[in-house]
Design a protein around this motif. Structure first.
Motif, mmCIF file in Angstrom:
data_model
loop_
_atom_site.group_PDB
_atom_site.id
_atom_site.type_symbol
_atom_site.label_atom_id
_atom_site.label_comp_id
_atom_site.label_asym_id
_atom_site.label_seq_id
_atom_site.Cartn_x
_atom_site.Cartn_y
_atom_site.Cartn_z
ATOM 1 N N ARG A 380 0.839 -1.201 0.000
ATOM 2 C CA ARG A 380 0.000 0.000 0.000
ATOM 3 C C ARG A 380 0.877 1.254 0.000
ATOM 4 N NH1 ARG A 380 -2.510 3.257 4.021
ATOM 5 N NH2 ARG A 380 -4.507 4.115 3.301
ATOM 6 N N LEU A 381 1.943 1.254 0.805
ATOM 7 C CA LEU A 381 2.834 2.406 0.845
ATOM 8 C C LEU A 381 3.572 2.560 -0.483
ATOM 9 C CD1 LEU A 381 3.951 4.689 2.632
ATOM 10 C CD2 LEU A 381 5.818 3.150 3.264
ATOM 11 N N ALA A 382 3.995 1.439 -1.086
ATOM 12 C CA ALA A 382 4.651 1.503 -2.390
ATOM 13 C C ALA A 382 3.721 2.126 -3.424
ATOM 14 C CB ALA A 382 5.085 0.104 -2.839
ATOM 15 N N PHE A 383 2.436 1.790 -3.337
ATOM 16 C CA PHE A 383 1.442 2.387 -4.231
ATOM 17 C C PHE A 383 1.343 3.899 -4.008
ATOM 18 C CE2 PHE A 383 -3.060 3.749 -4.638
ATOM 19 C CZ PHE A 383 -3.165 3.660 -6.012
ATOM 20 N N ILE A 384 1.345 4.324 -2.747
ATOM 21 C CA ILE A 384 1.278 5.754 -2.435
ATOM 22 C C ILE A 384 2.498 6.481 -3.002
ATOM 23 C CG2 ILE A 384 1.351 7.447 -0.553
ATOM 24 C CD1 ILE A 384 -0.308 5.446 1.104
ATOM 25 N N PHE A 385 3.677 5.887 -2.839
ATOM 26 C CA PHE A 385 4.888 6.487 -3.417
ATOM 27 C C PHE A 385 4.747 6.623 -4.932
ATOM 28 C CE2 PHE A 385 7.781 4.709 0.187
ATOM 29 C CZ PHE A 385 7.322 5.706 1.034
ATOM 30 N N GLN A 386 4.203 5.574 -5.559
ATOM 31 C CA GLN A 386 4.048 5.584 -7.011
ATOM 32 C C GLN A 386 3.075 6.675 -7.458
ATOM 33 O OE1 GLN A 386 5.938 3.356 -8.468
ATOM 34 N NE2 GLN A 386 5.174 2.844 -10.481
ATOM 35 N N VAL A 387 1.967 6.811 -6.739
ATOM 36 C CA VAL A 387 0.985 7.831 -7.081
ATOM 37 C C VAL A 387 1.596 9.223 -6.963
ATOM 38 C CG1 VAL A 387 -1.163 8.939 -6.344
ATOM 39 C CG2 VAL A 387 -1.047 6.452 -6.503
ATOM 40 N N ALA A 388 2.327 9.462 -5.878
ATOM 41 C CA ALA A 388 2.934 10.772 -5.666
ATOM 42 C C ALA A 388 3.904 11.121 -6.786
ATOM 43 C CB ALA A 388 3.649 10.808 -4.317
ATOM 44 N N THR A 389 4.726 10.158 -7.196
ATOM 45 C CA THR A 389 5.695 10.426 -8.264
ATOM 46 C C THR A 389 5.003 10.623 -9.608
ATOM 47 O OG1 THR A 389 6.031 8.030 -8.515
ATOM 48 C CG2 THR A 389 7.603 9.208 -7.148
ATOM 49 N N ILE A 390 3.920 9.898 -9.840
ATOM 50 C CA ILE A 390 3.196 10.041 -11.106
ATOM 51 C C ILE A 390 2.514 11.401 -11.186
ATOM 52 C CG2 ILE A 390 1.153 9.212 -12.342
ATOM 53 C CD1 ILE A 390 2.125 6.388 -11.744
ATOM 54 N N VAL A 391 1.988 11.878 -10.074
ATOM 55 C CA VAL A 391 1.392 13.210 -10.064
ATOM 56 C C VAL A 391 2.426 14.258 -10.462
ATOM 57 C CG1 VAL A 391 0.414 15.012 -8.582
ATOM 58 C CG2 VAL A 391 -0.439 12.664 -8.426
ATOM 59 N N LEU A 392 3.636 14.168 -9.887
ATOM 60 C CA LEU A 392 4.715 15.087 -10.261
ATOM 61 C C LEU A 392 5.056 14.946 -11.743
ATOM 62 C CD1 LEU A 392 7.135 14.705 -7.197
ATOM 63 C CD2 LEU A 392 5.746 16.702 -7.769
ATOM 64 N N TYR A 393 5.125 13.709 -12.200
ATOM 65 C CA TYR A 393 5.460 13.405 -13.595
ATOM 66 C C TYR A 393 4.454 14.050 -14.550
ATOM 67 C CZ TYR A 393 6.060 10.305 -17.710
ATOM 68 O OH TYR A 393 6.245 9.806 -18.972
ATOM 69 N N LEU A 394 3.155 13.847 -14.264
ATOM 70 C CA LEU A 394 2.118 14.363 -15.155
ATOM 71 C C LEU A 394 2.029 15.885 -15.108
ATOM 72 C CD1 LEU A 394 -0.725 11.733 -14.667
ATOM 73 C CD2 LEU A 394 0.901 11.917 -16.554
ATOM 74 N N MET A 395 2.235 16.464 -13.942
ATOM 75 C CA MET A 395 2.235 17.937 -13.833
ATOM 76 C C MET A 395 3.363 18.528 -14.676
ATOM 77 S SD MET A 395 1.407 18.451 -9.765
ATOM 78 C CE MET A 395 1.805 20.201 -9.835
ATOM 79 N N TYR A 396 4.528 17.906 -14.579
ATOM 80 C CA TYR A 396 5.689 18.369 -15.348
ATOM 81 C C TYR A 396 5.442 18.201 -16.845
ATOM 82 C CZ TYR A 396 10.549 18.533 -17.001
ATOM 83 O OH TYR A 396 11.711 18.829 -17.675
ATOM 84 N N LEU A 397 4.912 17.037 -17.230
ATOM 85 C CA LEU A 397 4.642 16.758 -18.637
ATOM 86 C C LEU A 397 3.588 17.709 -19.184
ATOM 87 C CD1 LEU A 397 5.482 14.762 -20.881
ATOM 88 C CD2 LEU A 397 3.574 13.311 -20.187
#
Length: 443
Positions: A380-397
């Motif tokens: 569950r925590l690994a999923f949260i880390f993944q979501v947080a990084t993807i949000v940054l990724y998509l905002m940047y993109l």
């Protein structure tokens, strides 16, 4: 107290690398052959291939959670529970493959129609997926078998299955895409058919090995449905399913953004993505091995070895991958020329290729530490880390695609942001939270 040596890690990892590489090699082979058909086919295979990979990652993510539970039971030397856990995962993955096959066959054209601007690219991508969806029915049961073999650290058969798939994929791509004798040229449909059949061949190899070699008495290898055990596996695996899916889903949005730049930029991006799969395979195989070894260590009561083990795997990953990065830089033009005879496309791809290659340095520790978190059982925590990084990724993109007119290479820096963010979150949780305060498994 046993500690894993570099040799032991490599012997466990090497077949895993080939097994994970099978799916990526299929995409790579498709890209190489279709690059000699046309830029439309090459670009369409990028979008359709990423779409299919997003579905595949749902099964792959579940298999990671399944692998963690299998490895834990194996570390506890509970053979019967190891085999019964495998069967719960197998039943679930077979059911999931059937559901995804019918849902994708019905709704993929509807989804792509609203994302792809070029009607030519859209029609070609849908034609590819019509045949490619069949691969789900073969590759999901194979994922369950791979989770079993990796979980018990008996991974040699994965080498044979991967090589079988690679052989049939190359052979069938040649025969079906271009045609020969009585076989008419099928173009992009031939690539999809070849890919699905090669996944079927890999599954047959694994099933044959189970039938002939696996000690069924030792592992309680008798089909039986245990809802409580399946619930345990699912509760752990649902988070790895979600973060595996969302880890690849942004790639689809990445290629949708590139598609708006034109067919040439889409074709270049697909070539670079195809080359990146070599390094993706190395990273993902060592990451999957990390999850298995971490879980086995915890099951055997050796929690103190986790961080040193991760550092050892990172060093080994660099030793394997960096020589390939150097070779790719030195022979960039011939490497790109494998995919396309167009010198203009080759020239435009050089700088984006370099940006992609550097990302390996950050991706290695990022995925290894994240899979250590998964191996501990905190999916569950690994999923949260993944979501947080993807949000940054998509905002940047979104920012660079909307407000800046930048070359294709800059789009690839989003991958750097993703890897660095994931590394920082995973590493500091392991170092500051779990290692100091918890040091206990969650599965």
């Amino acid at each position: 107290m046993m500690k894993y040596t570099y040799k032991q890690i490599w012997l466990i990892n090497y077949p895993v690398m080939l097994s994970i590489g099978m799916e990526q090699l299929i995409n790579l082979t498709d890209a190489i052959f279709l690059g000699h058909v046309g830029t439309t086919e090459l670009g369409a295979s990028a979008i359709a291939g990423i779409y299919y990979m997003a579905l595949y990652m749902l099964g792959f993510g579940f298999s990671l959670g399944l692998q963690v539970v299998i490895a834990r039971r194996n570390g506890e030397q509970n053979g019967k529970a190891t085999g019964q856990t495998f069967f719960q995962g197998l039943f679930f993955l077979i059911a999931l493959s059937v559901v995804l096959f019918f849902v994708s066959s019905r709704y993929a054209p509807f989804l792509l129609k609203r994302l792809v601007t070029s009607d030519e690219v859209y029609q070609t991508a849908v034609h590819y997926l019509h045949w490619r969806n069949w691969g789900l029915l073969f590759t999901f049961p194979a994922l369950a078998l791979r989770a079993f073999f990796v979980g018990i650290t008996h991974t040699r058969i994965l080498t044979a299955s991967a090589l079988t798939a690679a052989f049939f994929n190359i052979l069938l791509n040649y025969l079906l895409i271009f045609g020969t004798g009585t076989i008419p040229p099928l173009g992009i449909a031939g690539a999809a058919i070849a890919s699905s059949l090669s996944e079927g061949s890999a599954l047959l190899v694994l099933l044959g090995y189970v039938g002939l070699k696996v000690d069924k008495r030792q592992y309680g290898f008798f089909p039986c449905f245990k809802p409580k055990m399946l619930s345990e596996v699912f509760n752990l695996s649902v988070w790895s399913m979600l973060h595996a899916f969302i880890s690849i889903a942004p790639w689809l949005l990445f290629f949708i953004a590139i598609e708006h730049l034109g067919k040439n930029q889409l074709a270049i991006a697909n070539v670079i993505r195809s080359i990146s799969t070599l390094f993706f395979v190395i990273v993902q195989s060592f990451a999957a091995t990390t999850g298995s070894l971490v879980s086995n260590s915890l099951g055997a009561g050796r929690a103190g070895e986790i961080m040193p083990l991760c550092r050892k795997i990172i060093r080994l990953s660099y030793a394997v991958g960096i020589p390939f990065i150097v070779l790719a830089c030195l022979f960039a033009r011939p490497l790109l020329g494998i995919y396309t005879p167009d010198p203009e496309l080759v020239h435009e791809a050089l700088f984006p290729l370099s940006v992609m290659l550097v990302n390996y340095l950050w991706a290695v520790p990022a995925y290894i530490y994240m899979n250590a978190v998964t191996g501990i059982g905190n999916t569950r925590l690994a999923f949260i880390f993944q979501v947080a990084t993807i949000v940054l990724y998509l905002m940047y993109l979104f920012f660079i695609a909307t407000f800046l007119k930048v070359p294709l290479a800059i789009y690839w820096t989003a991958e750097h942001l993703f890897a660095v963010s994931l590394f920082l979150m995973s590493y500091f949780w392991l170092k500051e939270k779990w290692q100091k305060n918890e040091k206990k498994p969650l599965a």
